[in-house]
Each structure stands twice: as structure tokens, then as C-alpha cells.
Scaffold this active site. Sequence first.
Site, PDB file in Angstrom:
ATOM      1  N   LYS A   2      10.028  25.047  60.555  1.00  8.89           N
ATOM      2  CA  LYS A   2       9.590  24.453  61.829  1.00  8.89           C
ATOM      3  C   LYS A   2       8.103  24.077  61.770  1.00  8.89           C
ATOM      4  CE  LYS A   2      10.792  28.138  64.237  1.00  8.89           C
ATOM      5  NZ  LYS A   2      11.328  28.993  63.158  1.00  8.89           N
TER       6      LYS A   2
ATOM      7  N   ARG B 139      12.694  30.490  72.912  1.00  9.58           N
ATOM      8  CA  ARG B 139      13.464  31.342  72.002  1.00  9.58           C
ATOM      9  C   ARG B 139      14.535  32.123  72.750  1.00  9.58           C
ATOM     10  NH1 ARG B 139       9.204  31.906  67.897  1.00  9.58           N
ATOM     11  NH2 ARG B 139      10.040  33.082  66.174  1.00  9.58           N
TER      12      ARG B 139
ATOM     13  N   ARG C  24       6.060  32.782  51.164  1.00  3.47           N
ATOM     14  CA  ARG C  24       5.121  31.992  51.982  1.00  3.47           C
ATOM     15  C   ARG C  24       3.691  32.533  51.853  1.00  3.47           C
ATOM     16  NH1 ARG C  24       6.263  30.958  58.189  1.00  3.47           N
ATOM     17  NH2 ARG C  24       6.544  33.209  58.238  1.00  3.47           N
TER      18      ARG C  24
ATOM     19  N   ARG D  99       1.864  36.791  55.458  1.00  3.43           N
ATOM     20  CA  ARG D  99       1.969  37.309  56.822  1.00  3.43           C
ATOM     21  C   ARG D  99       2.593  38.701  56.842  1.00  3.43           C
ATOM     22  NH1 ARG D  99       4.361  32.568  60.604  1.00  3.43           N
ATOM     23  NH2 ARG D  99       5.588  34.319  61.397  1.00  3.43           N
TER      24      ARG D  99
ATOM     25  N   ARG E 256      13.750  40.081  62.292  1.00  2.55           N
ATOM     26  CA  ARG E 256      13.538  38.777  62.949  1.00  2.55           C
ATOM     27  C   ARG E 256      14.822  37.956  62.923  1.00  2.55           C
ATOM     28  NH1 ARG E 256       8.711  36.770  59.539  1.00  2.55           N
ATOM     29  NH2 ARG E 256       8.856  34.836  60.717  1.00  2.55           N
TER      30      ARG E 256
HETATM   31  P1  AP5 Z   1       7.471  27.443  57.750  1.00  4.40           P
HETATM   32  O1  AP5 Z   1       7.285  25.993  58.008  1.00  4.40           O
HETATM   33  O2  AP5 Z   1       6.291  28.336  57.835  1.00  4.40           O
HETATM   34  O3  AP5 Z   1       8.707  27.996  58.613  1.00  4.40           O
HETATM   35  P2  AP5 Z   1       8.805  28.347  60.162  1.00  4.40           P
HETATM   36  O4  AP5 Z   1      10.154  27.979  60.621  1.00  4.40           O
HETATM   37  O5  AP5 Z   1       7.627  27.786  60.900  1.00  4.40           O
HETATM   38  O6  AP5 Z   1       8.700  29.928  60.047  1.00  4.40           O
HETATM   39  P3  AP5 Z   1       8.042  31.034  60.978  1.00  4.40           P
HETATM   40  O7  AP5 Z   1       8.212  32.330  60.220  1.00  4.40           O
HETATM   41  O8  AP5 Z   1       6.636  30.674  61.354  1.00  4.40           O
HETATM   42  O9  AP5 Z   1       8.953  31.010  62.188  1.00  4.40           O
HETATM   43  P4  AP5 Z   1       9.176  32.112  63.188  1.00  4.40           P
HETATM   44  O10 AP5 Z   1       9.887  31.386  64.241  1.00  4.40           O
HETATM   45  O11 AP5 Z   1       9.818  33.343  62.705  1.00  4.40           O
HETATM   46  O12 AP5 Z   1       7.686  32.635  63.484  1.00  4.40           O
HETATM   47  P5  AP5 Z   1       6.623  32.301  64.630  1.00  4.40           P
HETATM   48  O13 AP5 Z   1       5.320  32.148  63.994  1.00  4.40           O
HETATM   49  O14 AP5 Z   1       7.134  31.244  65.535  1.00  4.40           O
HETATM   50  O15 AP5 Z   1       8.133  27.558  56.269  1.00  4.40           O
HETATM   51  C1  AP5 Z   1       8.407  28.840  55.701  1.00  4.40           C
HETATM   52  C2  AP5 Z   1       8.146  28.770  54.169  1.00  4.40           C
HETATM   53  O16 AP5 Z   1       9.080  27.862  53.580  1.00  4.40           O
HETATM   54  C3  AP5 Z   1       6.752  28.230  53.799  1.00  4.40           C
HETATM   55  O17 AP5 Z   1       6.298  28.917  52.672  1.00  4.40           O
HETATM   56  C4  AP5 Z   1       6.994  26.743  53.484  1.00  4.40           C
HETATM   57  O18 AP5 Z   1       6.061  26.249  52.543  1.00  4.40           O
HETATM   58  C5  AP5 Z   1       8.415  26.783  52.917  1.00  4.40           C
HETATM   59  N1  AP5 Z   1       9.195  25.578  53.222  1.00  4.40           N
HETATM   60  C6  AP5 Z   1       9.207  24.858  54.370  1.00  4.40           C
HETATM   61  N2  AP5 Z   1      10.099  23.854  54.302  1.00  4.40           N
HETATM   62  C7  AP5 Z   1      10.675  23.958  53.068  1.00  4.40           C
HETATM   63  C8  AP5 Z   1      11.674  23.196  52.372  1.00  4.40           C
HETATM   64  N3  AP5 Z   1      12.278  22.146  52.956  1.00  4.40           N
HETATM   65  N4  AP5 Z   1      12.022  23.590  51.128  1.00  4.40           N
HETATM   66  C9  AP5 Z   1      11.427  24.658  50.534  1.00  4.40           C
HETATM   67  N5  AP5 Z   1      10.465  25.408  51.133  1.00  4.40           N
HETATM   68  C10 AP5 Z   1      10.098  25.047  52.379  1.00  4.40           C
HETATM   69  O19 AP5 Z   1       6.682  33.653  65.463  1.00  4.40           O
HETATM   70  C11 AP5 Z   1       6.165  34.855  64.942  1.00  4.40           C
HETATM   71  C12 AP5 Z   1       6.323  35.956  65.990  1.00  4.40           C
HETATM   72  O20 AP5 Z   1       5.610  35.608  67.178  1.00  4.40           O
HETATM   73  C13 AP5 Z   1       7.758  36.222  66.461  1.00  4.40           C
HETATM   74  O21 AP5 Z   1       8.442  37.092  65.595  1.00  4.40           O
HETATM   75  C14 AP5 Z   1       7.492  36.855  67.836  1.00  4.40           C
HETATM   76  O22 AP5 Z   1       7.066  38.179  67.715  1.00  4.40           O
HETATM   77  C15 AP5 Z   1       6.306  36.034  68.347  1.00  4.40           C
HETATM   78  N6  AP5 Z   1       6.744  34.829  69.104  1.00  4.40           N
HETATM   79  C16 AP5 Z   1       6.481  33.536  68.769  1.00  4.40           C
HETATM   80  N7  AP5 Z   1       7.045  32.708  69.661  1.00  4.40           N
HETATM   81  C17 AP5 Z   1       7.671  33.471  70.564  1.00  4.40           C
HETATM   82  C18 AP5 Z   1       8.460  33.183  71.710  1.00  4.40           C
HETATM   83  N8  AP5 Z   1       8.708  31.922  72.107  1.00  4.40           N
HETATM   84  N9  AP5 Z   1       8.967  34.230  72.400  1.00  4.40           N
HETATM   85  C19 AP5 Z   1       8.724  35.511  72.041  1.00  4.40           C
HETATM   86  N10 AP5 Z   1       7.991  35.857  70.961  1.00  4.40           N
HETATM   87  C20 AP5 Z   1       7.465  34.840  70.227  1.00  4.40           C
END
Ligand code: AP5
Length: 216
Positions: free
Chosen positions: A13, A88, A128, A161, A172
Site C-alpha cells: 500500500k 481498517r 523491509r 520496523r 497483524r
Molecule cells: P509496503 O509498501 O511498505 O507495504 P504496506 O502495505 O504499506 O505495509 P505496512 O506494513 O505499512 O502496512 P500495515 O497496514 O500493516 O501498516 P501501517 O503502517 O498502516 O511494502 C512492504 C515491503 O514489500 C517493502 O519492503 C516493499 O519494498 C516491498 N514491496 C512492495 N511492493 C512489492 C512488490 N510488488 N513486489 C515485491 N516487494 C514489494 O500500520 C501500522 C500500525 O499502525 C498498525 O498495526 C496499527 O497498530 C496502527 N494503525 C495504522 N492505521 C490504523 C488504523 N486505520 N486503525 C487502527 N490502527 C492503525
Amino acid sequence: MNIVLVGPPGCGKGTQAKMLSEKLGIPHISTGDILRNAIAQNTALGKQVALYMEKGGLVPDDIVSAIVAERLSHDDASGGFILDGFPRTLEQAKSLESALLKKTHGKLDKVFYFDLADEAVIRRLSGRRSCKKCGRVFHITFSPPRRPDMCDNCGQPLYHRSDDEPDTIKQRLEIYKKQTVSLINYYKNQNVLATIPADRKIQDILEDVLSHTGNL
Ligand code: AP5
């Protein structure tokens, strides 16, 4: 254009949102980034949310919904936005609708669901590496930095991270299945959902998404 990106942790994402933001000229709003920033700066919000995030749990709906409503009120979001990681839960989806109605944004144009199997999620998150300074994201195998553990963009050290440890990734993924998967049907019923197979090259995924926005 008002866009939401939904999908399991690590489905890409953030990677896609950054590129789409540049292509479409609308801001990338990541609740994860906003919350991590608050923790890094040790603000009151950061202290409030740190424990939820460390354990891989969700931050309470009212806290994240208020953050997003406030962020959407900034001028740069008046012409559209890309929400990454929000909503979410159904509760968050409903508060997003009220926030949009209160503003002139109107409604969501497209919700992209990045479909990726658990094994691929684990591979991506374990490798990552992120830059604390500019937020650029790398992968030690799939998109490695030119110099090991240094950001190509700003030269700062990269970090792994703390919520990308195996037990937290598992947690997660479980929470995603319990709390977030229901959004897929919710948005399908509203005719705004596009499913994007996410086990492909980054550029191919971007082109697929752009073709749905009419901006290829
Ligand atoms: P990346 O692009 O970083 O993936 P992502 O989907 O953004 O992953 P996140 O871990 O950031 O998502 P998440 O939803 O768990 O975490 P968030 O920060 O929102 O890609 C991942 C890896 O793959 C990278 O190394 C990249 O280079 C590689 N990659 C990408 N595309 C690729 C491809 N096509 N092929 C190969 N490799 C590829 O949330 C973190 C925490 O915050 C949550 O756990 C929660 O505690 C809190 N939080 C955030 N939002 C909310 C909410 N709305 N409600 C409640 N709590 C929340």
C-alpha cells in the site's frame, strides 16, 4: 480523486501510494506514518498509541478517525487524496463517510484492494527496510538500496520496523482478517472496489491501478 488502499500488512500500500501521489498530484495520507511520527516525537498522541502498535494491535477507532478527519481538512486534500491504512474497520469506514460529507470531498471514487497471500506478506515484511528521515521503503531482496542499509534518497541509515518481527506480523495478519477483510464486501456493495493482484512487479501493479483511474 478520492482513493482508499486496503489490503493486508506488507501488500505494498505504502509503496504504491507514494508513486500514485506523484502521478496524480494528490496527497498520500498514511495513518501508520502519522502514528509512527507521533511516537518518534514522543507527543501525547505517540504515548497514547505506542503500546497498541508495538503489539501489532489496532489503535482505537475514535483516535484514528479524528486524525484522518483533521488531515482531510487541510487545503492540499481539497482536490483529492490517497488514504493508506485507513479505514481498517467498518466503524472507521462510517466515520470517513461522515468526515467526507462534512467537507466538500463528497464520496470515495475508488477503493483498491491489494490481494496478497500470507506467505508473500511474511517475505515482504521480514525483508523491509525503511528510512526514518524521508520514509522511503526498500526490501533487502525485491528493491534493495544501492548501499546496504542506507537510504538512496537521503543517505540516512535504514531501519527494520519493530512491528515487522515474526510474532507481530502474525498478530497483524490475524487482526487484518478479523477486522479489516469485511471492508472488501462493504466497498464491493458500494461499487467502488477494484481488486488488484499484488503478487506482481511494482510497476505492473502501478499501471493496473492507474488504468482504473483513467491516468495511464
Ligand atoms: P509496503 O509498501 O511498505 O507495504 P504496506 O502495505 O504499506 O505495509 P505496512 O506494513 O505499512 O502496512 P500495515 O497496514 O500493516 O501498516 P501501517 O503502517 O498502516 O511494502 C512492504 C515491503 O514489500 C517493502 O519492503 C516493499 O519494498 C516491498 N514491496 C512492495 N511492493 C512489492 C512488490 N510488488 N513486489 C515485491 N516487494 C514489494 O500500520 C501500522 C500500525 O499502525 C498498525 O498495526 C496499527 O497498530 C496502527 N494503525 C495504522 N492505521 C490504523 C488504523 N486505520 N486503525 C487502527 N490502527 C492503525
